[in-house]
Design a protein around this motif. Structure first.
Motif, PDB file in Angstrom:
ATOM      1  N   UNK A  10       0.835  -1.208   0.000  1.00  0.00           N
ATOM      2  CA  UNK A  10       0.000   0.000   0.000  1.00  0.00           C
ATOM      3  C   UNK A  10       0.868   1.256   0.000  1.00  0.00           C
ATOM      4  N   UNK A  11       1.931   1.252   0.779  1.00  0.00           N
ATOM      5  CA  UNK A  11       2.842   2.407   0.820  1.00  0.00           C
ATOM      6  C   UNK A  11       3.469   2.667  -0.547  1.00  0.00           C
ATOM      7  N   UNK A  12       3.629   1.629  -1.346  1.00  0.00           N
ATOM      8  CA  UNK A  12       4.183   1.773  -2.693  1.00  0.00           C
ATOM      9  C   UNK A  12       3.101   2.069  -3.723  1.00  0.00           C
ATOM     10  N   UNK A  13       1.841   2.087  -3.283  1.00  0.00           N
ATOM     11  CA  UNK A  13       0.736   2.319  -4.221  1.00  0.00           C
ATOM     12  C   UNK A  13       0.458   1.126  -5.106  1.00  0.00           C
TER      13      UNK A  13
ATOM     14  N   UNK B 141       4.055  -1.016 -11.960  1.00  0.00           N
ATOM     15  CA  UNK B 141       4.247  -0.474 -13.291  1.00  0.00           C
ATOM     16  C   UNK B 141       3.036  -0.836 -14.134  1.00  0.00           C
ATOM     17  N   UNK B 142       3.176  -1.605 -15.166  1.00  0.00           N
ATOM     18  CA  UNK B 142       2.028  -1.925 -16.025  1.00  0.00           C
ATOM     19  C   UNK B 142       1.664  -3.408 -15.962  1.00  0.00           C
ATOM     20  N   UNK B 143       2.020  -4.027 -14.837  1.00  0.00           N
ATOM     21  CA  UNK B 143       1.741  -5.454 -14.660  1.00  0.00           C
ATOM     22  C   UNK B 143       0.921  -5.669 -13.396  1.00  0.00           C
ATOM     23  N   UNK B 144      -0.043  -6.549 -13.472  1.00  0.00           N
ATOM     24  CA  UNK B 144      -0.876  -6.912 -12.335  1.00  0.00           C
ATOM     25  C   UNK B 144      -0.490  -8.329 -11.908  1.00  0.00           C
TER      26      UNK B 144
ATOM     27  N   UNK C  65      -0.584  -4.001 -18.919  1.00  0.00           N
ATOM     28  CA  UNK C  65      -0.181  -4.772 -20.100  1.00  0.00           C
ATOM     29  C   UNK C  65      -0.349  -6.256 -19.864  1.00  0.00           C
ATOM     30  N   UNK C  66      -0.136  -6.684 -18.635  1.00  0.00           N
ATOM     31  CA  UNK C  66      -0.228  -8.124 -18.344  1.00  0.00           C
ATOM     32  C   UNK C  66      -0.566  -8.353 -16.889  1.00  0.00           C
TER      33      UNK C  66
END
Length: 109
Positions: free
Chosen positions: A44-47, A70-73, A108-109
């Motif tokens: 959470x602290x890193x968002x 970044x753009x990965x889940x 993205x992924x």
């Protein structure tokens, strides 16, 4: 999910659902342990925490969690209250979440 208070609600509601889930019967899946609380707190602290709760008539019945970096889940946990309905609530929440993520365009992924 968004603010600090939302994190507590996400985790609390998820624990309520997880207690009634198939996974808990196998001693697996999400459990609101000290370890998990620390991991989610740091994320959470890193968002990086992403999560959704499905409610039926104001009652939490399914959840899905992931860490977004970044753009990965990165999927972590999902579960549903198997007594809440004969409907595939977990699957419904998964598809709704995927639709939201695709529309958002930030993954993205």
């Amino acid at each position: 999910y968004g603010a600090e208070s939302d994190l507590e609600r996400l985790l609390g509601d998820s624990e309520l659902i997880a207690r009634k889930s198939y996974h808990r019967g196998l001693d697996a899946g999400f459990s609101l342990s000290t370890r998990e609380r620390a991991i989610y707190g740091a994320a959470h602290e890193m968002g990086a925490v992403w999560g959704r709760i499905l409610e039926v008539d104001g009652v939490p019945v399914a959840f899905i969690h992931a860490f977004r970096w970044r753009r990965t889940l990165f999927g972590t946990y999902m579960g549903f209250d198997r007594e809440a309905s004969r409907l595939p609530l977990g699957t419904l929440l998964l598809f709704e979440s995927l639709q939201e993520l695709c529309a958002d365009g930030g993954i993205d992924s």
